[in-house]
Each structure stands twice: as structure tokens, then as C-alpha cells.
Design a protein around this motif. Structure first.
Motif, mmCIF file in Angstrom:
data_model
loop_
_atom_site.group_PDB
_atom_site.id
_atom_site.type_symbol
_atom_site.label_atom_id
_atom_site.label_comp_id
_atom_site.label_asym_id
_atom_site.label_seq_id
_atom_site.Cartn_x
_atom_site.Cartn_y
_atom_site.Cartn_z
ATOM 1 N N GLU A 161 26.216 -12.314 72.956
ATOM 2 C CA GLU A 161 26.251 -11.009 73.622
ATOM 3 C C GLU A 161 25.230 -10.973 74.773
ATOM 4 O O GLU A 161 24.029 -11.093 74.545
ATOM 5 C CB GLU A 161 25.943 -9.940 72.571
ATOM 6 N N PRO A 162 25.694 -10.773 76.024
ATOM 7 C CA PRO A 162 24.753 -10.871 77.147
ATOM 8 C C PRO A 162 23.675 -9.795 77.159
ATOM 9 O O PRO A 162 22.559 -10.049 77.589
ATOM 10 C CB PRO A 162 25.647 -10.762 78.386
ATOM 11 N N SER A 163 23.983 -8.589 76.648
ATOM 12 C CA SER A 163 22.996 -7.507 76.749
ATOM 13 C C SER A 163 21.748 -7.838 75.933
ATOM 14 O O SER A 163 20.658 -7.351 76.213
ATOM 15 C CB SER A 163 23.602 -6.182 76.281
ATOM 16 N N PHE A 164 21.889 -8.691 74.901
ATOM 17 C CA PHE A 164 20.731 -9.105 74.103
ATOM 18 C C PHE A 164 19.760 -9.892 74.977
ATOM 19 O O PHE A 164 18.551 -9.688 74.931
ATOM 20 C CB PHE A 164 21.222 -9.959 72.926
ATOM 21 N N GLY A 165 20.328 -10.765 75.816
ATOM 22 C CA GLY A 165 19.502 -11.592 76.692
ATOM 23 C C GLY A 165 18.795 -10.817 77.789
ATOM 24 O O GLY A 165 17.800 -11.268 78.329
ATOM 25 N N TYR A 166 19.293 -9.605 78.098
ATOM 26 C CA TYR A 166 18.642 -8.814 79.149
ATOM 27 C C TYR A 166 17.176 -8.550 78.810
ATOM 28 O O TYR A 166 16.325 -8.481 79.684
ATOM 29 C CB TYR A 166 19.344 -7.454 79.329
ATOM 30 N N ILE A 167 16.902 -8.360 77.519
ATOM 31 C CA ILE A 167 15.548 -7.961 77.106
ATOM 32 C C ILE A 167 14.536 -9.058 77.433
ATOM 33 O O ILE A 167 13.431 -8.779 77.881
ATOM 34 C CB ILE A 167 15.538 -7.640 75.600
ATOM 35 N N GLY A 168 14.935 -10.313 77.216
ATOM 36 C CA GLY A 168 13.995 -11.400 77.463
ATOM 37 C C GLY A 168 14.078 -11.953 78.874
ATOM 38 O O GLY A 168 13.264 -12.787 79.267
#
Lengths: 359, 317
Positions: A173-180
Motif C-alpha cells: 500500500e503506497p500511502s503507508f510509505g508516505y510516512i517514512g
């Protein structure tokens, strides 16, 4: 004239002085070595958003976790006069918990099972429980903090692996990677914002609650703080729980950077850097008065050093030695004992000057 | 009344013991000493394959002991020998300190087979040693890299924990070839097997604007960290991309990256020693002699352009 020396004295006497000087030295060194170190350019990410890129951006980006941990570590140090060495292992536990909530038993889910925020809350709860465990051992059973936290330091990574039954969850899921990494359209790495948010929160807490006053009181003299109506056991316990909260934020950043976790090496030895940040900030490792901003600055100095060493291409087997030399120098200079000695010497010189002037 | 009960219980125990003894005679007992399966994906796969092989259906009675500490492993070995196991299978945490135990084993008639890791002891003290050749793994990857015939080689080399067998073997192959073929290693740093560190190392090279077109990471995690840094900077990678990605260990997820053409090559570090051990035990039981004590396992390397779904399922750990 008098006023000028006073300002200078105030500045030199300030706890922020040493980390600032260290930072300045690193900056000067890099300027001489290769000025391109400070160039910031604009790149396009894989998704096509323009973002800022350069060594300075890398430092504030990768320094985020350390700065966040330094906040919690400072409070624990001040209250208990000891350090928590289980931080890296608790990051593994907390991160593993978050991934467990998001993935369930399927290591590569097509859809997240829960909102990321909920996963973070559960992960934060896990980290705070670990903090509570450490806090209980230290406050109630009066075990040396380093010994008490040695338990989770040893067992934590196995517990983390056990939470996910040793699977290796990977989140697509790309939105998870947004945080890091980057929020779409925002040119500054997200961890920077998270670190700033943590700083604002701790600033507000210190302004509007008695946390700092009570923590310092307990750290300076447990007995007299008790006689003044503070519960030292509770303050010590709470300091570990607060650290747990910050650890979970760092864990969130760590797992979102690469959208997965490796139990045995995630955030390895980060506790040592966090303790170092506290020491570098000129805080007494034996507890008592503290300055959180000095610790945070110390954290960025350490990251500055790491990034500089990576850039210099120091041979990998020699890297720890280089780091050690710089660290020893910085810590000795910032040690309270050495600073007191310096203050004495300057006082003597001044006194002499005054006498001479008098004659 | 109580007396009778005691006698009955005692008799029951004797029969139970006899039952155990009877069971033992037709099964081969093995004591397996391994590192903690939580250590890595490699170890988990290794442990799984051992558990699948040494079952009652296959004629074995296996006991397992796990520790990352050498002294605990040695103590466990001592216990297995006293228990009188037929075979002792050891993946040692450390190479030193095993002499006495192995001599005790020899006296007790327990046969020792080493797997995954060798130890510093006289070869006469064990039957066989089944190991990976890390230098060969590295060489295979380097040969593959050479066969790509790139117009220039600017390599970021991310090493494992310095001094570990995997690091020495995999680094050695690349170092030698870089010297021989004039490849340019733009960065050589240890990522200590960690994705975080690898990401920072690659980020530092990107920040320095040094051109590079190959990432040689000594395990999959570090390759993943490196790729995270590339994605952040919008540098393409994999088949048809600007940068070639090489990883090691063949984790299932890594092979999937190969299948999706995001990476280029992954070298195997074979964790499936169980079959080899089984073969050796069968040979010894049949009275054959083992001619070659050190057995090096076959290890593969996968290329993104030729990997298949079956490879991912069969070799992914």
C-alpha cells in the motif's frame, strides 16, 4: 564592555553551546572538504513529484528518529539517573505490532486490515507497555535502569519476531510509505514534520505541565522531592512510559521507510546513539537538570557526523573507529565535570585580570 | 491399598520405559543443535527444512536445541551425548571450543555431522561438514555481472557485518574482479545487514552526485534499503532501468522483486542442508564410507530475465 562579556559568558555557559560548536566544526570541515555537501537540488521521485535532495536534507530526514528518541531518553535520564538500552528492541516490538495489525496473518496483503492510525495506536500501546515494564522494574523494584532494560534488550527482538510468528510482512500500500518518505506533492521528507511535531508537543507539555520541574526534582534528590509531595516512583515510572511513546513514533518512521521490518537488525544500536545525544547535549547522565533542546541538537550532530562519514567514504572496517574518536572528543568536552573545570579556569584568569587592572 | 497402587504405578512406568526402549531401537535418534530460527529468514527456512526431514515417518527421532551462544550449544551437545543419540547435527554459533565435546562424542559412539558452519576441529572428529561456499556465491554473482557487458561499471558495494563469512566471501569476489577488470567502486561501506544503513549509504552517494549504475548488496534487506533510496530520488532500477540491483539470500519477497523486474540478480545461500544430511546418514547406516568430508552445496543465482514463478516458490525462503 562589561555587557559584552556577560553576553559571551551567557552564551558559552549555555548548554546548547557545545553541540552548536560541534555542529559548526562539522559544517566548517565539510565546507573545506567539499562545498557541494551543502547544495540542495530538486529531484523527481518514482511517482513523479518534485522533492528536495541533498546531504542537508538527508541529515534532517535520517536524524528524525534519533531526535525523537533523544527527547524520551533525556527525560528517563533526568528522572532515574540511568539509561534505557532496550530502545532498539522496543522499536522492533512496536513496529512488528503495527505490521501485525495491518497485515494480520497474511504477510503480503492486498489491502490493509486496519487504518494506519489504528495500527500506530496499537504499536504505541505495545511500546508504552514495554516502557511500563521497564519503569516498574526501575521505580518499584529499584533495579539499575541499565540492568532492568537489559531484559528487553536481550529478549525484545525475539518477542518482535514472535508477534508476527516470524513472518516477514511487506506492505505494498503506497500511502503507508508516505510516512517514512514523502507525502505526494510535499518536497520535504515526512519524518522531518513528525520530528517537529514531537518537539512542539514536548515544548507545550513542558510549558503547561510540571513534568520538567518534577522530573528534575526527582533526579536531583529523590528524598527531598518526596518530602515536597512529589511521588518519585510515579515520576520514574512515567518517564519510561513517555519514552515508550516516543519510541513508537520512531518505530513508525522506521517501518514506513522501507515498508517492512527485519527483526534482528531494525534500529540496531540506536539506543547508544540516543544516549550519546543526551551526553552530547551536556546533560548529566546521572540525572537531575536537563535541557531537551540540547539533546535534540546532539541527535542532529550525531546524524551530521554519520552522513559526513558516509560521504567521506571512510573504509567500512575503520568507520566505527573514526566515529569513536570524534565521539570521545565531543563527550569529553561536553561533560559537566570538564565544563566546571573550564569555568573555574576562566574565573581565575578573570580574577587575575581584575587584580592586575586594580594595580 | 496404597501399596498396590504404588506397585501398579511402578509397573506401568517400567512398561512405559520398555516401550520407549523398543521405539528407540528401530528409529535413528538425532540431536540437532542450531542457531535461533528468529535470527533470519535463512535460519527459519533452515529450521523448517530440518523439521520436515527428521520426522518419525522418515525413521528419525529428533530433538532440537536452539541458541546463539556457543557455550549453551556445547552444554546441549554434552547432554545429547549423555542421552546417547546416534547422530549429533551441529550448526555452531562459534568456530572455537568444540574439541572436548567432539572427543566425548567419539568415545560415546555418537556420530557428528556439521551443517551450515564449520568449526576448528580435527576432521577425524566428525563425519561430514555440509557448508555453503560464500566465495563461490560471490563469484557466481560477479560472473553474472561481468556477463552483462555494461559499457562502464560504477558500483555501490554494500557489505555485511565486517568479518562474517558471508561478507568475506561475497566482498572478496567483487574486490578481485573490480581490480582485474578495472571496475570502479564508487562506494564501499558496511550496511551491517540492515536496510536502514543501506538506504543511508546509497542516499549519501546520490547526494554527492556521484554517478553509479550497479548496486551490489550482500543481502536482500540491504538491497531493499538501497532501492528505497533510489525510489526517493526517482532513479530507475531493475531490468531496463538505470541501475542494476544485485542481492543475496533468495528471500521469497526478493525473488518476487526479480519476477517483477525491479531487481536484476539474486544469489542463493542454500539453507536446505537437511537432504544432504539425510543422504549421509543413510550412507553411514548402510556401512558406506564418506570419501569427501567437506560437502559444498549447490547454490543457484537467479536472473530477473529468466526467473519463473516456480523458482520463486521452490527456492524462496
Amino acid at each position: 564592555m562589561e555587557k559584552k562579556t556577560n553576553i559571551l559568558k551567557k552564551f558559552v555557559g549555555n548548554q546548547l553551546f557545545i553541540p552548536l560548536v560541534a555542529l559548526l566544526l562539522l559544517i566548517i570541515f565539510n565546507l573545506i572538504n567539499d562545498p557541494s555537501f551543502f547544495v540542495i537540488t530538486i529531484l523527481k521521485t518514482k511517482e513523479g513529484f518534485p522533492v528536495l535532495s541533498g546531504s542537508l536534507i538527508s541529515i534532517i530526514d535520517f536524524g528524525s528518529e534519533l531526535a525523537i528518541l533523544a527527547i524520551g531518553m533525556t527525560i528517563v535520564t533526568a528522572a532515574t539517573g540511568g539509561q534505557d538500552i532496550s530502545v532498539g528492541a522496543v522499536i522492533a516490538i512496536s513496529g512488528s505490532t503495527m505490521l501485525r495489525v495491518l497485515c494480520g496473518t497474511n504477510p503480503q496483503p492486498d489491502k490493509l486490515l486496519a487504518p494506519i492510525f489504528v495500527a500506530f495506536l496499537v504499536g504505541a500501546l505495545a511500546a508504552m507497555l514495554c516502557g511500563a515494564f521497564n519503569g516498574l522494574l526501575v521505580a518499584q523494584f529499584k533495579i539499575q535502569p541499565m540492568v532492568a532494560t537489559l531484559i528487553l534488550y536481550t529478549a525484545g527482538r525475539s518477542i518482535a519476531a514472535w508477534i508476527n510468528e516470524n513472518r516477514l510482512p511487506i506492505i505494498g500500500e503506497p500511502s503507508f510509505g508516505y510516512i517514512g518518505n514523502f507525502l505526494p506533492g510535499v518536497p520535504i521528507p515526512t519524518p522531518v514534520f513528525i520530528a517537529i511535531a514531537c518537539m512542539i508537543i514536548i515544548a507545550l507539555v513542558q510549558k503547561f505541565t510540571n513534568l520538567k520541574l518534577f522530573t528534575q526534582a526527582v533526579g536531583i534528590n529523590e528524598e527531598s522531592s518526596r518530602l515536597n509531595g512529589i511521588n518519585p516512583k510515579f515520576m520514574k515510572f512515567m518517564s519510561f512510559v513517555i519514552l515508550g511513546l516516543f519510541v513508537s513514533v520512531a518505530a513508525l518512521i522506521k517501518v514506513t521507510r522501507i515498508s517492512t521490518i527485519t527483526y534482528s537488525v531494525i534500529a540496531k544500536d540506536i539506543e547508544m546513539d540516543a544516549i550519546l545525544a543526551v551526553a552530547l547535549g551536556g546533560n548529566k547522565l546521572s540525572g537531575g537538570k536537563y535541557n531537551i533542546w540540547a539533546s535534540i541538537l546532539g541527535a542532529y550532530v550525531i546524524q551530521f557526523l554519520t552522513t559526513t562519514l558516509y560521504k567521506l567514504q571512510v573504509r567500512s572496517d575503520a568507520l566505527p573507529a573514526y566515529k569513536a574518536v570524534v565521539v570521545i572528543l565531543l563527550v569529553i568536552i561536553s561533560a559537566p565535570a570538564v565544563r566546571d573545570k573550564f569555568a573555574q579556569i576562566t574565573k581565575k584568569i578573570k580574577a587575575k585580570k581584575a587584580v592586575n587592572g586594580g594595580v | 491399598m496404597k501399596k498396590y497402587l504404588a506397585i501398579i504405578l511402578a509397573l506401568a512406568m517400567v512398561f512405559a520405559l520398555a516401550g520407549c526402549g523398543a521405539g528407540k531401537s528401530d528409529k535413528i535418534t538425532v540431536g540437532i543443535i542450531n542457531n535461533d530460527p528468529n535470527e533470519s529468514g535463512y535460519r527459519a527456512a533452515n529450521d523448517r527444512s530440518l523439521k520436515e526431514m527428521f520426522t518419525e515417518e522418515n525413521g528419525y527421532e529428533a530433538s532440537f536445541f536452539y541458541s546463539l551462544k556457543n557455550d549453551e550449544q556445547i552444554a546441549a551437545a554434552q547432554k545429547f551425548i549423555t542421552d546417547g543419540v546416534d547422530y549429533l547435527l551441529i550448526s555452531a554459533a562459534d568456530t572455537a571450543g568444540w574439541d572436548t565435546v567432539l572427543k566425548d562424542a567419539q568415545k560415546a559412539g555418537t556420530k557428528v555431522i556439521l551443517f551450515d558452519r564449520t568449526i576448528d576441529a580435527d576432521p577425524s572428529l566428525y563425519e561430514a561438514s555440509i557448508v555453503s561456499d560464500m566465495a563461490k556465491e560471490g563469484q557466481q554473482a560477479v560472473d553474472w555481472l561481468k556477463s552483462q557487458n555494461l559499457s562502464e561499471y560504477n558500483i555501490i558495494h554494500i557489505q555485511g557485518v565486517m568479518g562474517s563469512a558471508a561478507q568475506r566471501g561475497r566482498s572478496g569476489a567483487l574486490d578481485d574482479e573490480a581490480k582485474a577488470s578495472g571496475w570502479n567502486i564508487v562506494a564501499q561501506q558496511t550496511g551491517e545487514w540492515s536496510a536502514d544503513n543501506a538506504q543511508q549509504i546509497v542516499q549519501a552517494v546520490i547526494d554527492a552526485k556521484t554517478p553509479f549504475n550497479v548496486i551490489y548488496a550482500e543481502n536482500d534487506d540491504m538491497a531493499k534499503g538501497a532501492v528505497a533510496a533510489l525510489d526517493k530520488a526517482g532513479i530507475t532500477h531493475g531490468v531496463g532501468g538505470e541501475v542494476l540491483i544485485i542481492g543475496f539470500d533468495c528471500n521469497k519477497w526478493a525473488l518476487t522483486e526479480l519476477l517483477n523486474q525491479n531487481w536484476n540478480y539474486d544469489g542463493q545461500c542454500n539453507p536446505f542442508q537437511a537432504e544432504y544430511i539425510n543422504d549421509i546418514i543413510k550412507k553411514i547406516e548402510a556401512g558406506e564410507t564418506i570419501s569427501e568430508k567437506t560437502i559444498i552445496m549447490n547454490e543457484k543465482g537467479f536472473d530477473a530475465t529468466t526467473i519463473t514463478e516456480d523458482d520463486v516458490n521452490n527456492y524462496g525462503i
